[in-house]
Design a protein around this motif. Structure first.
Motif, mmCIF file in Angstrom:
data_model
loop_
_atom_site.group_PDB
_atom_site.id
_atom_site.type_symbol
_atom_site.label_atom_id
_atom_site.label_comp_id
_atom_site.label_asym_id
_atom_site.label_seq_id
_atom_site.Cartn_x
_atom_site.Cartn_y
_atom_site.Cartn_z
ATOM 1 N N ARG A 219 -4.286 -1.057 -6.862
ATOM 2 C CA ARG A 219 -5.699 -1.424 -6.769
ATOM 3 C C ARG A 219 -6.390 -0.644 -5.658
ATOM 4 N NH1 ARG A 219 -5.454 -7.610 -4.910
ATOM 5 N NH2 ARG A 219 -4.115 -7.806 -6.728
ATOM 6 N N ASN A 220 -7.691 -0.778 -5.654
ATOM 7 C CA ASN A 220 -8.469 -0.116 -4.611
ATOM 8 C C ASN A 220 -9.835 -0.755 -4.532
ATOM 9 O OD1 ASN A 220 -8.333 2.085 -7.181
ATOM 10 N ND2 ASN A 220 -10.393 1.483 -6.554
ATOM 11 N N GLY A 221 -10.514 -0.416 -3.470
ATOM 12 C CA GLY A 221 -11.906 -0.832 -3.332
ATOM 13 C C GLY A 221 -12.802 0.261 -3.866
ATOM 14 N N LEU A 222 -14.050 0.212 -3.459
ATOM 15 C CA LEU A 222 -14.991 1.199 -3.962
ATOM 16 C C LEU A 222 -14.577 2.609 -3.579
ATOM 17 C CD1 LEU A 222 -17.810 1.482 -5.401
ATOM 18 C CD2 LEU A 222 -18.736 1.778 -3.098
ATOM 19 N N GLU A 223 -13.908 2.754 -2.444
ATOM 20 C CA GLU A 223 -13.548 4.100 -1.989
ATOM 21 C C GLU A 223 -12.420 4.703 -2.811
ATOM 22 O OE1 GLU A 223 -12.920 1.292 -0.470
ATOM 23 O OE2 GLU A 223 -10.746 1.327 -0.372
ATOM 24 N N HIS A 224 -11.853 3.892 -3.733
ATOM 25 C CA HIS A 224 -10.857 4.401 -4.680
ATOM 26 C C HIS A 224 -9.618 4.993 -4.015
ATOM 27 C CE1 HIS A 224 -13.968 3.623 -7.540
ATOM 28 N NE2 HIS A 224 -13.207 4.004 -8.553
ATOM 29 N N HIS A 225 -9.232 4.404 -2.895
ATOM 30 C CA HIS A 225 -7.936 4.793 -2.326
ATOM 31 C C HIS A 225 -6.879 3.935 -3.009
ATOM 32 C CE1 HIS A 225 -9.679 7.378 0.623
ATOM 33 N NE2 HIS A 225 -10.342 6.424 1.210
ATOM 34 N N THR A 226 -6.459 4.385 -4.164
ATOM 35 C CA THR A 226 -5.569 3.572 -4.986
ATOM 36 C C THR A 226 -4.229 3.363 -4.294
ATOM 37 O OG1 THR A 226 -6.622 4.578 -6.897
ATOM 38 C CG2 THR A 226 -4.597 3.362 -7.298
ATOM 39 N N VAL A 227 -3.818 2.123 -4.225
ATOM 40 C CA VAL A 227 -2.536 1.794 -3.607
ATOM 41 C C VAL A 227 -1.418 2.330 -4.483
ATOM 42 C CG1 VAL A 227 -0.985 -0.098 -2.972
ATOM 43 C CG2 VAL A 227 -3.435 -0.268 -2.476
ATOM 44 N N ARG A 228 -0.497 3.050 -3.873
ATOM 45 C CA ARG A 228 0.599 3.601 -4.652
ATOM 46 C C ARG A 228 1.770 2.632 -4.742
ATOM 47 N NH1 ARG A 228 1.866 9.418 -2.497
ATOM 48 N NH2 ARG A 228 3.206 9.416 -4.325
ATOM 49 N N TYR B 244 4.353 1.944 -2.508
ATOM 50 C CA TYR B 244 5.690 2.189 -1.973
ATOM 51 C C TYR B 244 5.812 1.581 -0.583
ATOM 52 C CZ TYR B 244 3.344 6.177 0.311
ATOM 53 O OH TYR B 244 2.491 6.962 1.028
ATOM 54 N N GLU B 245 7.027 1.339 -0.158
ATOM 55 C CA GLU B 245 7.251 0.715 1.151
ATOM 56 C C GLU B 245 6.822 1.636 2.261
ATOM 57 O OE1 GLU B 245 11.365 -1.279 0.072
ATOM 58 O OE2 GLU B 245 10.878 -1.440 2.201
ATOM 59 N N GLY B 246 6.154 1.054 3.227
ATOM 60 C CA GLY B 246 5.715 1.842 4.358
ATOM 61 C C GLY B 246 4.415 2.582 4.115
ATOM 62 N N GLU B 247 3.763 2.302 2.992
ATOM 63 C CA GLU B 247 2.519 3.004 2.682
ATOM 64 C C GLU B 247 1.439 2.627 3.695
ATOM 65 O OE1 GLU B 247 1.094 2.203 -1.237
ATOM 66 O OE2 GLU B 247 -0.607 3.568 -1.079
ATOM 67 N N LEU B 248 0.759 3.629 4.181
ATOM 68 C CA LEU B 248 -0.363 3.404 5.091
ATOM 69 C C LEU B 248 -1.638 3.648 4.319
ATOM 70 C CD1 LEU B 248 0.992 5.310 8.226
ATOM 71 C CD2 LEU B 248 0.921 2.842 7.859
ATOM 72 N N HIS B 249 -2.424 2.607 4.164
ATOM 73 C CA HIS B 249 -3.641 2.732 3.377
ATOM 74 C C HIS B 249 -4.738 3.311 4.244
ATOM 75 C CE1 HIS B 249 -6.973 1.352 0.716
ATOM 76 N NE2 HIS B 249 -6.087 1.691 -0.193
ATOM 77 N N PRO B 250 -5.508 4.274 3.721
ATOM 78 C CA PRO B 250 -6.560 4.897 4.542
ATOM 79 C C PRO B 250 -7.583 3.909 5.080
ATOM 80 C CG PRO B 250 -6.203 6.138 2.521
ATOM 81 C CD PRO B 250 -5.410 4.875 2.396
ATOM 82 N N SER B 251 -7.734 2.778 4.405
ATOM 83 C CA SER B 251 -8.716 1.821 4.881
ATOM 84 C C SER B 251 -8.228 1.071 6.110
ATOM 85 C CB SER B 251 -9.035 0.803 3.776
ATOM 86 O OG SER B 251 -7.897 -0.010 3.541
ATOM 87 N N GLY B 252 -6.933 1.183 6.400
ATOM 88 C CA GLY B 252 -6.370 0.421 7.512
ATOM 89 C C GLY B 252 -5.864 -0.940 7.107
ATOM 90 N N GLU B 253 -6.169 -1.348 5.892
ATOM 91 C CA GLU B 253 -5.695 -2.649 5.405
ATOM 92 C C GLU B 253 -4.183 -2.572 5.142
ATOM 93 O OE1 GLU B 253 -9.298 -5.017 4.870
ATOM 94 O OE2 GLU B 253 -7.191 -5.513 4.632
ATOM 95 N N SER B 254 -3.528 -3.688 5.372
ATOM 96 C CA SER B 254 -2.107 -3.726 5.057
ATOM 97 C C SER B 254 -1.919 -3.879 3.553
ATOM 98 C CB SER B 254 -1.449 -4.925 5.765
ATOM 99 O OG SER B 254 -0.146 -5.122 5.246
ATOM 100 N N VAL B 255 -1.109 -3.009 2.988
ATOM 101 C CA VAL B 255 -0.825 -3.108 1.548
ATOM 102 C C VAL B 255 0.652 -3.405 1.327
ATOM 103 C CG1 VAL B 255 -2.751 -1.665 0.830
ATOM 104 C CG2 VAL B 255 -0.568 -0.593 1.391
ATOM 105 N N ALA B 256 1.271 -3.971 2.357
ATOM 106 C CA ALA B 256 2.711 -4.236 2.279
ATOM 107 C C ALA B 256 3.046 -5.174 1.137
ATOM 108 C CB ALA B 256 3.201 -4.823 3.605
ATOM 109 N N THR B 257 2.159 -6.134 0.866
ATOM 110 C CA THR B 257 2.470 -7.108 -0.183
ATOM 111 C C THR B 257 2.243 -6.544 -1.577
ATOM 112 O OG1 THR B 257 0.255 -8.010 0.033
ATOM 113 C CG2 THR B 257 2.005 -9.129 1.243
ATOM 114 N N LEU B 258 1.884 -5.277 -1.656
ATOM 115 C CA LEU B 258 1.728 -4.652 -2.972
ATOM 116 C C LEU B 258 2.880 -3.696 -3.276
ATOM 117 C CD1 LEU B 258 -2.121 -4.033 -2.983
ATOM 118 C CD2 LEU B 258 -0.858 -5.665 -4.365
ATOM 119 N N SER B 259 3.905 -3.711 -2.432
ATOM 120 C CA SER B 259 5.118 -2.968 -2.762
ATOM 121 C C SER B 259 6.090 -3.953 -3.407
ATOM 122 C CB SER B 259 5.732 -2.362 -1.503
ATOM 123 O OG SER B 259 6.218 -3.392 -0.661
#
Lengths: 202, 693
Positions: free
Chosen positions: B329-338, B340-355
């Protein structure tokens, strides 16, 4: 502590932990320090006039087997945890072989030495048929070895069965670690006491 | 000097003006992009705008194609969207992230398959290093590009292909001495952008809910160099007549005669798509359908040891009702979450629970997102979670005797109708290949071996521009249209002498259909031998030809393919040698996730920890366009960097695991009995002592 470790998966990377790793070195050093201190104090003490109990070959063999297996198990696990944070690779392999030896030796150790390690508040004439094998402290250490060895083995055997999930296995692993530490420390103490008795200092 | 006090009335007026201006600015900032902030869908009846930001009258016979930039961009922040993950590879500022599937430049005429990426993934090449401009890139890969990125070359961006190509061309010119030709080519390409228009981010590729959106139409327009028309055609809004590719480089609509302007593509909007207010209904969904993702992210296994496509199941998450965008998923900025573990999202939001682990287990945050079940992994020692990724056991095909050849949408153009999806079409990709990353965690991968003509100076091999290589080698290999490099190499005719030597004089005259299977097999072996000999001969010739093209002092021509590198030795013959440039490129796979009962190890430890198991002993054979009697073959443990002795010792030790368990429980039974009995003795002794006292 167990719950905290159970929910933090990052601790799995060190097989739980920093708490065990922190405590391990301290406890081992403390045990060694106690032994060293007692030895220093014993140097100034009087020698025992008691007759030494002689060991037969079987008893020596069993005792040696127990010592070697505990030494292998202790070294492989503690060195790996302190050095690498986890036990894996060849060290784990060696640990497994040590475990096999320990599991085989422990029943013989218990059968061979259980009577001699029994606590007796009152010695009857019928029982007074020779020099004592051990004084009270190595007896205590023997039962701790036995109990700790029982726990350390059963925890590992249970973890080999598809009974518990990851959280349960981590808890078993914690118990295994600390029980193993107890066995090693108790064995160190017991060995020291036996050595004291052999040289007549106790 | 007397100080005049500020007039309170003037002061009050000034404050009011400032307040009004501030409110106007704030209101203007708030109202620039429309938002509903509702989970319900907004109905999009929109006015179309062209690339010049002018309103389009769809009924006008000279109407221009709609521009997503100015149509969608009126309400949605196109600039921000254009920096999203699917569009930002070419932007110098974008983080590379975990290496993923590259764009594989395949040229069947020269036996070329080069992994390309704008993201600086180790093992891939930046297109501009090879002299591949953004224009070339779009024409090659536009079928699976969503627009934006190289489709919108911007001179101001650091990663702009056009500008950096100028620099690269300059360097390359100095090296190769072809300044005039290359710059002219770049100018030609740059100039053609003015005719073709930009390939803007087409929002409707993902966000359309309309079943008529056609990727085929999208690609058709790109092939015609009608970049600006692609979105309109794909959405089915209009029919496009004409083709920019037929226009000369110097065509300028402003200066040509009026009747020549008709040569530009014409856009004829479909009247049924337009309402009375000349607005068009855009059937839009906020969350793209899985089909949209599947167009670029599909793959299929090919070859003899694979089953029919209908026998494969979809990812277990999709079967459970979760869509791709629920995790990716992503917000308007379309930084789609990939994911994988350890992913750093450009928005600064934690996406750990999406691995995988973050969702199914409890990590830095509680798991269980979207109702994800927590696996118990009963009996699985926790060390596996350190040594293996989740995907190692749960994703992709189960490891077999050999890694299977695979086709992917990006590499092979899946999703477009074709008569040529046979298992032999390049590039050769295989999966699963189990290797470890730099944290020594085992992951399943897809793997491709680069193949290209290049130059070597010292130990460093640099690929040549594919078109340059083709120009130098076309007469050597003479690959006919419709055929490939490998097919041409294999196409050998056995002479009658050859047949006689194998079959005997009598049988050599018999027609092919009358030969026995054994005779046919013998002839096949001979054909392969002859083909290999012919390849070696042509290789020598080709490397000799390339010497004339490579003018770098001290550089020698090489060919890399199938994990090997080829060069001319001092005798003028072709020899193979090892070089890091021939090493395969691998990228981790995440899907398809198999059900729990299909995971590796579900049957017990021996699935992996036994002698000869595929996880350690499976074979991976290099696939490449070159003919090779002894292709490079690895065992999985080699690629994973496992010590063979250790693996064997460990796996063999598991043979005695069951016996050890039995022995262990029996031993502990004895010890337990002794402990218990002496405990009882001790307790009775204590009671006795108390009684005596």
């Amino acid at each position: 502590m167990f719950t905290h470790i159970g929910v933090l998966f990052s601790d799995v990377a060190g097989h739980s932990g920093e708490s065990f790793r922190r405590n391990l070195a301290g406890l081992l050093i403390a045990a060694a320090a106690v032994i060293a201190l007692h030895w220093c104090l014993s140097l100034r003490g009087r020698r025992s006039a008691n007759a030494k109990a002689r060991w037969n070959r079987w008893e020596k063999l069993v005792y040696l087997g127990a010592m070697v297996s505990v030494a292998v198990l202790g070294f492989t696990s503690f060195f790996a945890v302190l050095r690498y944070g986890m036990l894996s690779g060849w060290l784990l392999f060696a640990h497994m072989f040590g475990a096999g030896l320990f599991v085989g030796v422990l029943p013989f150790l218990s059968v061979t030495w259980c009577e001699a390690s029994r606590f007796e508040g009152h010695r009857t004439a019928a029982r007074n048929d020779g020099p004592r094998r051990f004084f009270w402290f190595p007896k205590l250490m023997f039962w701790m070895i036995l109990l700790g060895g029982f726990i350390v083995t059963v925890t590992m055997l249970l973890s080999m069965l598809p009974l518990l999930g990851t959280d349960g296995l981590i808890q078993l692993l914690d118990i295994h670690r600390y029980a193993g530490l107890l066995v090693v420390v108790a064995m160190m103490m017991h060995g020291y006491c036996v050595a004291l008795q052999r040289v007549g200092w106790r | 000097m007397a100080m005049h006090a500020l007039n309170p009335r003037c002061f009050g007026c000034a404050v009011c003006v400032i307040a009004l201006l501030s409110a106007a600015v704030v209101r203007a900032e708030r109202s620039r992009f429309s938002m509903t902030h509702s989970r319900s869908q907004y109905v999009h009846w929109v006015t179309l705008y062209d690339a010049d930001e002018k309103t389009i009258d769809p009924t006008d016979p000279n109407a221009k194609p709609y521009s997503p930039v100015h149509t969608c961009g009126r309400c949605h922040d196109y600039e921000a969207i254009g920096r999203g993950h699917h569009f930002n590879a070419i932007h110098g500022q974008a983080s590379a992230g975990r290496p993923g599937e590259p764009w594989i430049w395949t040229d069947t005429r020269t036996g070329t398959q080069i992994p390309l990426s704008y993201r600086d993934w180790s093992g891939t090449y930046r297109p501009e290093e090879l002299g591949i401009t953004a224009w070339d890139f779009v024409l090659q890969f536009g079928r699976h590009l969503p627009g934006g990125g190289p489709g919108e070359p911007r001179a101001a961006e650091g990663g702009d292909a056009g500008e950096s190509k100028q620099e690269a061309v300059g360097d390359e010119d100095a090296a190769n001495g072809e300044a005039g030709d290359k710059v002219a080519e770049e100018d030609r390409a740059t100039g053609r952008w003015n005719l073709s228009g930009h390939l803007a981010v087409d929002c409707m590729i993902c966000h359309t809910n309309h079943p008529t959106f056609s990727q085929e139409a999208w690609w058709e327009q790109i092939q015609k160099e009608n970049f600006g028309w692609a979105s309109t055609a794909a959405l089915g809004l209009a029919n496009i007549d004409g083709s920019v590719s037929e226009l000369p480089d110097d065509f300028d609509p402003a200066t040509v005669e009026e009747d020549s302007r008709d040569q530009l593509p014409k856009t004829r909007y479909a009247p049924l798509r337009i309402n009375a207010q000349k607005k068009v209904f855009f059937d839009i969904v906020r969350k793209p359908h899985d089909d949209a993702c599947y167009y670029c992210h599909s793959n299929r296994f090919v070859g003899e040891n694979t089953g029919e496509e209908w026998t494969y199941d979809e990812d277990v998450h999709l079967r459970a009702g979760i869509s791709c965008t629920d995790c990716h998923r992503n917000g308007l900025e379309h930084h789609t979450v990939r994911g994988y573990e350890g992913e750093l999202h450009p928005s600064g939001e934690s996406v750990a629970t999406l691995s995988c682990r973050g969702c199914h287990m409890d990590g830095e945050k509680a798991g269980g997102r979207m109702g994800a079940p927590k696996p118990l992994h009963k009996g699985l020692p926790p060390i596996h979670f350190e040594k293996l990724s989740c995907t190692a056991c749960h994703s992709g095909p189960r490891p077999g005797e050999e890694a299977l050849p695979l086709q992917t949408a990006l590499a092979h153009g899946l999703g477009l109708p074709s008569h040529h999806y046979g298992p032999e079409i390049p590039p050769g990709v295989v999966a699963p290949v189990f290797t470890r990353d730099d944290r020594h965690v085992l992951y399943p991968h897809r793997m491709v071996w680069p193949a290209f003509w290049g130059s070597m100076k010292g130990d460093a091999i640099t690929p040549l521009n594919p078109e340059t290589a083709y120009g130098a080698l076309r007469r050597t290999f003479r690959v006919r249209r419709g055929s490939t490099f490998t097919e041409t190499l294999k196409d050998v005719r056995l002479s009658s002498e050859d047949k006689k030597s194998i079959l005997g004089e009598k049988r050599a005259k018999v027609s092919g259909s009358e030969l026995t299977e054994e005779e046919k097999a013998k002839l096949t072996v001979l054909e392969e031998t002859r083909a290999l000999e012919a390849f070696q001969k042509k290789l020598v010739e080709a490397l000799g030809q390339l010497k004339e093209v490579i003018e770098d002092e001290g550089a020698e021509p090489v060919y890399v393919a199938g994990g090997k590198a080829y060069r001319l030795n001092s005798d003028g013959a072709a020899e193979t040698f090892e070089n890091p440039a021939a090493a395969p490129y691998a990228w981790k796979l995440g899907h398809d996730v198999r059900p729990a009962r299909w995971s590796i190890g579900v049957k017990g430890c021996y699935e992996c920890h036994a002698v000869g198991t595929p996880l350690f002993e499976g074979k991976v054979t290099a696939l490449g366009p070159a003919l090779d009697r002894e292709p490079v073959t690895y065992a999985m443990y080699e690629l994973a960097g496992f010590n063979k002795t250790k693996v064997d010792a460990w796996n063999q030790s598991f043979q005695r695991r069951t016996a050890f368990k039995w022995m262990g429980f029996m031993s502990m039974g004895i010890v337990g009995l002794i402990l218990f009995s002496y405990l009882l003795l001790g307790v009775s002794g204590l009671f006795g002592a108390f009684r005596r006292r």
